[in-house]
Each structure stands twice: as structure tokens, then as C-alpha cells.
Design a protein around this motif. Structure first.
Motif, PDB file in Angstrom:
ATOM      1  N   GLU A   1      20.787   0.972 -12.154  1.00  0.00           N
ATOM      2  CA  GLU A   1      21.384   0.123 -11.127  1.00  0.00           C
ATOM      3  C   GLU A   1      21.896   0.993  -9.983  1.00  0.00           C
ATOM      4  OE1 GLU A   1      24.380  -1.982 -13.213  1.00  0.00           O
ATOM      5  OE2 GLU A   1      22.967  -3.174 -14.406  1.00  0.00           O
ATOM      6  N   ASP A   2      21.648   0.571  -8.736  1.00  0.00           N
ATOM      7  CA  ASP A   2      22.193   1.318  -7.593  1.00  0.00           C
ATOM      8  C   ASP A   2      22.699   0.344  -6.539  1.00  0.00           C
ATOM      9  OD1 ASP A   2      20.131   0.501  -5.850  1.00  0.00           O
ATOM     10  OD2 ASP A   2      18.906   2.258  -6.276  1.00  0.00           O
ATOM     11  N   ASN A   3      23.522   0.854  -5.646  1.00  0.00           N
ATOM     12  CA  ASN A   3      24.140   0.031  -4.600  1.00  0.00           C
ATOM     13  C   ASN A   3      23.589   0.362  -3.221  1.00  0.00           C
ATOM     14  OD1 ASN A   3      25.938  -1.287  -6.434  1.00  0.00           O
ATOM     15  ND2 ASN A   3      27.159   0.601  -6.488  1.00  0.00           N
ATOM     16  N   ASP A   4      22.439   1.022  -3.205  1.00  0.00           N
ATOM     17  CA  ASP A   4      21.814   1.394  -1.925  1.00  0.00           C
ATOM     18  C   ASP A   4      21.314   0.131  -1.214  1.00  0.00           C
ATOM     19  OD1 ASP A   4      20.413   2.502   0.151  1.00  0.00           O
ATOM     20  OD2 ASP A   4      19.451   4.053  -1.064  1.00  0.00           O
ATOM     21  N   ASP A   5      21.571   0.034   0.083  1.00  0.00           N
ATOM     22  CA  ASP A   5      21.134  -1.139   0.856  1.00  0.00           C
ATOM     23  C   ASP A   5      19.876  -0.864   1.675  1.00  0.00           C
ATOM     24  OD1 ASP A   5      23.151  -2.811  -0.014  1.00  0.00           O
ATOM     25  OD2 ASP A   5      24.565  -2.092   1.508  1.00  0.00           O
ATOM     26  N   SER A   6      19.208   0.265   1.444  1.00  0.00           N
ATOM     27  CA  SER A   6      18.022   0.592   2.243  1.00  0.00           C
ATOM     28  C   SER A   6      16.911  -0.420   1.992  1.00  0.00           C
ATOM     29  CB  SER A   6      17.528   2.000   1.910  1.00  0.00           C
ATOM     30  OG  SER A   6      17.137   2.068   0.562  1.00  0.00           O
ATOM     31  N   VAL A   7      16.159  -0.712   3.066  1.00  0.00           N
ATOM     32  CA  VAL A   7      15.105  -1.737   3.003  1.00  0.00           C
ATOM     33  C   VAL A   7      13.787  -1.128   3.444  1.00  0.00           C
ATOM     34  CG1 VAL A   7      14.300  -3.921   3.975  1.00  0.00           C
ATOM     35  CG2 VAL A   7      16.715  -3.644   3.414  1.00  0.00           C
ATOM     36  N   LEU A   8      12.733  -1.422   2.692  1.00  0.00           N
ATOM     37  CA  LEU A   8      11.375  -1.002   3.050  1.00  0.00           C
ATOM     38  C   LEU A   8      10.478  -2.217   2.884  1.00  0.00           C
ATOM     39  CD1 LEU A   8       9.515   1.408   3.808  1.00  0.00           C
ATOM     40  CD2 LEU A   8       9.182   1.778   1.352  1.00  0.00           C
ATOM     41  N   SER A   9       9.789  -2.616   3.945  1.00  0.00           N
ATOM     42  CA  SER A   9       8.984  -3.841   3.890  1.00  0.00           C
ATOM     43  C   SER A   9       7.591  -3.562   3.331  1.00  0.00           C
ATOM     44  CB  SER A   9       8.862  -4.451   5.287  1.00  0.00           C
ATOM     45  OG  SER A   9       8.015  -3.662   6.104  1.00  0.00           O
ATOM     46  N   SER A  10       6.948  -4.610   2.843  1.00  0.00           N
ATOM     47  CA  SER A  10       5.581  -4.498   2.338  1.00  0.00           C
ATOM     48  C   SER A  10       4.612  -4.110   3.448  1.00  0.00           C
ATOM     49  CB  SER A  10       5.141  -5.824   1.708  1.00  0.00           C
ATOM     50  OG  SER A  10       5.823  -6.055   0.497  1.00  0.00           O
ATOM     51  N   LYS A  11       4.873  -4.572   4.657  1.00  0.00           N
ATOM     52  CA  LYS A  11       3.988  -4.242   5.785  1.00  0.00           C
ATOM     53  C   LYS A  11       3.992  -2.733   6.052  1.00  0.00           C
ATOM     54  CE  LYS A  11       2.847  -5.573  10.531  1.00  0.00           C
ATOM     55  NZ  LYS A  11       1.466  -5.911  10.198  1.00  0.00           N
ATOM     56  N   GLU A  12       5.182  -2.130   6.039  1.00  0.00           N
ATOM     57  CA  GLU A  12       5.274  -0.680   6.232  1.00  0.00           C
ATOM     58  C   GLU A  12       4.539   0.069   5.121  1.00  0.00           C
ATOM     59  OE1 GLU A  12       9.461   0.612   7.854  1.00  0.00           O
ATOM     60  OE2 GLU A  12       9.743  -1.174   6.599  1.00  0.00           O
ATOM     61  N   MET A  13       4.719  -0.386   3.910  1.00  0.00           N
ATOM     62  CA  MET A  13       4.071   0.261   2.771  1.00  0.00           C
ATOM     63  C   MET A  13       2.550   0.098   2.836  1.00  0.00           C
ATOM     64  SD  MET A  13       6.814  -0.872  -0.178  1.00  0.00           S
ATOM     65  CE  MET A  13       6.226   0.127  -1.532  1.00  0.00           C
ATOM     66  N   PHE A  14       2.096  -1.105   3.187  1.00  0.00           N
ATOM     67  CA  PHE A  14       0.650  -1.354   3.239  1.00  0.00           C
ATOM     68  C   PHE A  14      -0.021  -0.521   4.327  1.00  0.00           C
ATOM     69  CE2 PHE A  14      -3.048  -3.988   4.603  1.00  0.00           C
ATOM     70  CZ  PHE A  14      -3.795  -3.848   3.435  1.00  0.00           C
ATOM     71  N   ASN A  15       0.659  -0.341   5.450  1.00  0.00           N
ATOM     72  CA  ASN A  15       0.097   0.497   6.522  1.00  0.00           C
ATOM     73  C   ASN A  15      -0.121   1.937   6.040  1.00  0.00           C
ATOM     74  OD1 ASN A  15      -0.027  -1.587   8.372  1.00  0.00           O
ATOM     75  ND2 ASN A  15       1.982  -1.160   9.251  1.00  0.00           N
ATOM     76  N   LYS A  16       0.789   2.427   5.187  1.00  0.00           N
ATOM     77  CA  LYS A  16       0.614   3.773   4.610  1.00  0.00           C
ATOM     78  C   LYS A  16      -0.548   3.784   3.607  1.00  0.00           C
ATOM     79  CE  LYS A  16       5.426   5.250   5.160  1.00  0.00           C
ATOM     80  NZ  LYS A  16       6.646   5.709   4.479  1.00  0.00           N
ATOM     81  N   VAL A  17      -0.675   2.694   2.854  1.00  0.00           N
ATOM     82  CA  VAL A  17      -1.784   2.582   1.891  1.00  0.00           C
ATOM     83  C   VAL A  17      -3.123   2.639   2.618  1.00  0.00           C
ATOM     84  CG1 VAL A  17      -2.954   0.999   0.285  1.00  0.00           C
ATOM     85  CG2 VAL A  17      -0.480   1.348   0.115  1.00  0.00           C
ATOM     86  N   LEU A  18      -3.217   1.972   3.774  1.00  0.00           N
ATOM     87  CA  LEU A  18      -4.463   1.972   4.546  1.00  0.00           C
ATOM     88  C   LEU A  18      -4.860   3.385   4.971  1.00  0.00           C
ATOM     89  CD1 LEU A  18      -4.154  -1.152   6.895  1.00  0.00           C
ATOM     90  CD2 LEU A  18      -5.613  -0.883   4.891  1.00  0.00           C
ATOM     91  N   ILE A  19      -3.871   4.183   5.387  1.00  0.00           N
ATOM     92  CA  ILE A  19      -4.149   5.569   5.811  1.00  0.00           C
ATOM     93  C   ILE A  19      -4.692   6.381   4.636  1.00  0.00           C
ATOM     94  CG2 ILE A  19      -3.082   7.701   6.632  1.00  0.00           C
ATOM     95  CD1 ILE A  19      -1.084   5.880   8.195  1.00  0.00           C
ATOM     96  N   ALA A  20      -4.013   6.269   3.477  1.00  0.00           N
ATOM     97  CA  ALA A  20      -4.451   6.999   2.285  1.00  0.00           C
ATOM     98  C   ALA A  20      -5.803   6.496   1.791  1.00  0.00           C
ATOM     99  CB  ALA A  20      -3.403   6.871   1.180  1.00  0.00           C
ATOM    100  N   PHE A  21      -6.027   5.184   1.899  1.00  0.00           N
ATOM    101  CA  PHE A  21      -7.287   4.574   1.447  1.00  0.00           C
ATOM    102  C   PHE A  21      -8.479   5.143   2.225  1.00  0.00           C
ATOM    103  CE2 PHE A  21     -10.338   0.933   1.902  1.00  0.00           C
ATOM    104  CZ  PHE A  21     -10.757   0.894   0.582  1.00  0.00           C
ATOM    105  N   GLU A  22      -8.328   5.279   3.530  1.00  0.00           N
ATOM    106  CA  GLU A  22      -9.421   5.809   4.356  1.00  0.00           C
ATOM    107  C   GLU A  22      -9.742   7.258   3.978  1.00  0.00           C
ATOM    108  OE1 GLU A  22     -10.704   6.124   9.068  1.00  0.00           O
ATOM    109  OE2 GLU A  22      -8.911   4.999   8.470  1.00  0.00           O
ATOM    110  N   LYS A  23      -8.707   8.052   3.712  1.00  0.00           N
ATOM    111  CA  LYS A  23      -8.930   9.447   3.300  1.00  0.00           C
ATOM    112  C   LYS A  23      -9.706   9.508   1.981  1.00  0.00           C
ATOM    113  CE  LYS A  23      -4.764  11.471   5.428  1.00  0.00           C
ATOM    114  NZ  LYS A  23      -5.360  12.627   6.099  1.00  0.00           N
TER     115      LYS A  23
END
Length: 486
Positions: free
Chosen positions: A390-412
Motif C-alpha cells: 500500500e502507498d499514498n503516492d498521488d502520481s498519475v500516469l494515463s493509459s494514453k501516455e503508456m500506449f504511446n511509449k508501447v508504440l515506440i518500442a513496438f516499432e523497434k
């Protein structure tokens, strides 16, 4: 000299775990009027006699005062599909007409009024049959037309065959976003129904989910109840890499066999069997496709991993390693593709409170027995492991940001020819010397197997792709090692 009886032959097929071609041949003989179907036809196929008679009579066909015999060849193959209705009907209708259907595969179920209906196995049969021309129900013709290099002719009623004028189905463009790599399209859907921005904190767990999606790596999350394990894995499906047309067709084949509508939505499968599921439900039975085959090209999620039956967990090892599942039967062998991302979640103890602020009620023996349900060989097939707290971190990462990184790695990865989790065992990684030294030390200190070493390199390659490193460096190796279960 007595005239030989004519025999009309129509090509069809059935799906019984795999595709079996069937030749429907019908002849009329001088005998008391009747209608017989031979060739190991099941009761569902035998009942087609009544459907066919009603369909033809309701469309003004006059049966001759002869006996009709239909043989389904090969005669030693059991046949259960009602999609044999239409080829049997056409073998009767075209008995004395000079119409050659030798190049066509014919599939469809008949209604009593002559309407031609689709069955859930038609898409799978056409996809795997190898025929270049097919006659199918109009309701599914436009979907089958998406299969490359075949001509599709759709009919909605048996009456349309009285004046046989086949009209080729037009191919409709897929209205989904895509990226193009080396002149090949890869489709994706960026509608994130479940979004990672809903998961507060858990930065490392989300990082592992990103690596898992980018390289199609197997993942195991451990943590107390309510910490967010299932929440993260449920969102993992929406950031998986795009699919090729071939993969999309395979996904729709699985959907059709699972009685789901064919939509050509490039969303990879997500199968979520309950831990009480039987072995045939997971791996497939005599006449059914199992969860592991339905998850092909997508995710198979086992929540509460230690609660699954021991024999199911042990039998997972080979399909996870070989990406295929062979089911041997008395009369046949059936092979399913199991190119899956295996995702799992588990509690740290039977009560689930060990890593939380609540009191754990389990003894050391109970905890050990609980964790020992998962064998070391199965753990070795898991690429990424993380123990969540359990943690109390409020940091947010959206699926769109993550998917954009996946696309870069996918092309490589595509430019190298493989997703990182699927590289062959003789693959040579481009790794820096200091990173190689760290890995060698880890192998010696932790007594790692060759399989574990290879998995660490594959994960490190995905990390390097995500971070745009030219080679696997020290940082990538150290991060990959940190996701090993100790």
C-alpha cells in the motif's frame, strides 16, 4: 444399357478443433421415395433432412419420385456441423443442372423458409480451409471478405440459387487507426475503456505493466487484498501493441468460436477464468476450445493464482514455453496456438493481509504451503514479478501516455523481426560490456538457469527500447534483475 445415376458433388468443411474438408455427394436412385444421409452424420446433421425438405418445398422445388442418398466423405469422420445444410441442399437442387461448383467451398445452415443462416464455425472454417472462392450466408459475407485473397459470395435464401448468379462481396475498409511499418498495417484502438490514470500511486507496478505490454512479457503481481493488482492487469489489455491483419483475423476466429460478434475491433483478447475452472475449460475438451486457446494473441489472466488446481498450473508450463498446445485424442491430434501474455495476481498469504496494515492470521507453515502451490518451473516462465504494498503516492500516469511509449518500442521490435518475449533462443543481444559483467555476476551469485538468464535479457531489451537506448546497458540490466522473483 441402363443409364448410370448422376452424382453431384459439393465441397464443404467442418470445424472439430481443426478444419476437416468434407465432400458432399448426392445421387437419385430408382427406389421408393426417401432421403438418406450417410457418412457418420450426427443427429444435428440427420435433422437437416427435415430442414432441407421444408426449405426446398417452401420455395417451389418439386422432389422427384426417387430415393435421395447423400454421402458425407470421408465416411469415417464424425460430422456435427449444421453448416452442412446448404451444401446438401445444393447437391439436390443442382442434381440435373450443369453448374460447376468444384472451385467453391459452401457453408450455411438452412431455416424452414429457405433462409440461409450463419453458424459460429463458418469464419474459422473459411480462414483455415485454403479455398479461394466461398459461398456463405449473406449475414457474414462482408466479414469473411476481409480475409485476403479469397472471393466471397453471399446468399440470403435458397431461392436465389434457382437462378444462380453469384455476386462477389465487396471488401470494406477497416475504420480503425493504424501504424504502417515496412508497408504493413498494424491496427489499434485508442479508446481506453479502463484507464491507468484511475490507479493512484503504484509507480513501480505501472512501470512493470508498461514493460509487460511493450514486450508481451508474462507478469505476476503479489500483494494484499485491495492493493490494486487486478485493477492494473485489467487495464493492461488496453495498452497492448497493435495487431496485424493476420492477428486480427485469428482474434475474430476465436471470437466467432466463442459465439461473440465479429466486429474487427483490434482489441486483443482478455480471458479471465475463475480459479474453480475445470481442466477442459482451460485447455479445451473433445468438442470445445479452451480459455488458453481463446486468449491467443492476447492476455490470459489468472487471479488468485495459487487457488487454481495444481495440475492446471503444471500443465501451463509447456504452452507458455512453446506458444502452442497439442491435444492428443484417440482419433486425432489438435494443435492450438497459445501466443499469450500470461498475467497473474496472488495474495502474499491465505488471508491476504501479510503485506498490509491489517493483522495476518496465517502461520508460517500455512504461508509456505500456500506459496509452494506455485512450482519453480512455472515461476521461471514469468518474466516480471513485483510485490505490491500500500502507498499514498498521488502520481498519475494515463493509459494514453503508456500506449504511446508501447508504440515506440513496438516499432523497434518489428524492425528486428520479433516481439522481445518471442525472440528465438539463439538470439544475440546487443549488450554493453559492463552490463554483461553485471549479468554474469547475477547468474553466478543467484545460480540462475539459462532460461532465467535469457528472460532477463529479453526484459532488459524491452527496457532499452522504451528508454531509446542503443544497446542493453547497465541501467537496463539492473532494472530487469530487480523484477526477478527471489
Amino acid at each position: 444399357m441402363e443409364e448410370k445415376t448422376k452424382t453431384k458433388k459439393i465441397n464443404s468443411a467442418i470445424f472439430n478443433g481443426d478444419i476437416k474438408l468434407v465432400e458432399v455427394e448426392t445421387t437419385f436412385i430408382k427406389a421408393l421415395p426417401g432421403f438418406s444421409i450417410v457418412g457418420l452424420a450426427s443427429s444435428a446433421v440427420q435433422e437437416s433432412k427435415e430442414r432441407i425438405k421444408a426449405a426446398l418445398l417452401n420455395n417451389d422445388y418439386e422432389f422427384p419420385p426417387l430415393k435421395i442418398i447423400t454421402n458425407l466423405s470421408p465416411a469415417n469422420l464424425p460430422k456435427k456441423s449444421t453448416s452442412l445444410d446448404l451444401p446438401i441442399a445444393l447437391s439436390i437442387l443442382f442434381q440435373n443442372r450443369d453448374i460447376d461448383l468444384s472451385e467453391y467451398l459452401v457453408l450455411g445452415e438452412l431455416g424452414l423458409d429457405g433462409s440461409i443462416k450463419e453458424t459460429n464455425d463458418i469464419f474459422a472454417i473459411v480462414l483455415g480451409s485454403g479455398y479461394k472462392k466461398v459461398i456463405v450466408p449473406k449475414s457474414i459475407a462482408s466479414k469473411i471478405a476481409q480475409i485476403p485473397d479469397i472471393e466471397v459470395y453471399g446468399f440470403s435464401n435458397i431461392s436465389e440459387f434457382f437462378d444462380f448468379k453469384p455476386k462477389k462481396e465487396r471488401i470494406k475498409k477497416l475504420n480503425y487507426k493504424f501504424i504502417e511499418i515496412d508497408n504493413k498495417k498494424y491496427f489499434y484502438n485508442d479508446n481506453f475503456k479502463l484507464d491507468f490514470k484511475d490507479v493512484k500511486g503504484q509507480v513501480i507496478a505501472k512501470r512493470i505493466a508498461l514493460i509487460s505490454a511493450a514486450g508481451f512479457h508474462n507478469i505476476l503481481l503479489e500483494g494484499s487484498a485491495g492493493v490494486g493488482k487486478s485493477m492494473i492487469i485489467n487495464r493492461l489489455r488496453y495498452i497492448l501493441p497493435p495487431v496485424s491483419l493476420e492477428e486480427l483475423l485469428e482474434i475474430e476466429k476465436q471470437n466467432s468460436l466463442d459465439n461473440k460478434e465479429i466486429t474487427f475491433n483490434p482489441q486483443r483478447p482478455f480471458r479471465y477464468p475463475h480459479h474453480s475452472s475445470s481442466k477442459p475449460a482451460i485447455f479445451g475438451g473433445r468438442n470445445s476450445i479452451g480459455e488458453i486457446a481463446l486468449a491467443n494473441n492476447g492476455i490470459l489472466f489468472f487471479d488468485e493464482l495459487p487457488q487454481f488446481k495444481k495440475d492446471i498450473l503444471e500443465d501451463l508450463r509447456l504452452p507458455l514455453q512453446e506458444n502452442k498446445l497439442l491435444i492428443s485424442r484417440v482419433d486425432s491430434k489438435i494443435e492450438y496456438k497459445t501466443n499469450i501474455l500470461f498475467a497473474a495476481a496472488m495474495n502474499p498469504c491465505p488471508c491476504g493481509n501479510l503485506l498490509s496494515n491489517k493483522e495476518c492470521r496465517c502461520s508460517e507453515i500455512e504461508i509456505k504451503r500456500y506459496k509452494n502451490r506455485i512450482s519453480e518451473p512455472l515461476i521461471e516462465r514469468i518474466d516480471l514479478y513485483y510485490q505490491m504494498t500500500e502507498d499514498n503516492d498521488d502520481s498519475v500516469l494515463s493509459s494514453k501516455e503508456m500506449f504511446n511509449k508501447v508504440l515506440i518500442a513496438f516499432e523497434k521490435q518489428l524492425k528486428r523481426g520479433y516481439l522481445n518475449s518471442r525472440v528465438p533462443e539463439n538470439w544475440e543481444f546487443d549488450i554493453e560490456n559492463d552490463a554483461k559483467e553485471i549479468l554474469e555476476k547475477a547468474v553466478n551469485n543467484f545460480n540462475l538457469s539459462k532460461r532465467s538468464e535469457f528472460k532477463i535479457l529479453k526484459v532488459a531489451q524491452t527496457i532499452a527500447d522504451l528508454e531509446n537506448y542503443d544497446k542493453i546497458n547497465k541501467k537496463a540490466i539492473l532494472e530487469a534483475l530487480s523484477y526477478r522473483r527471489r
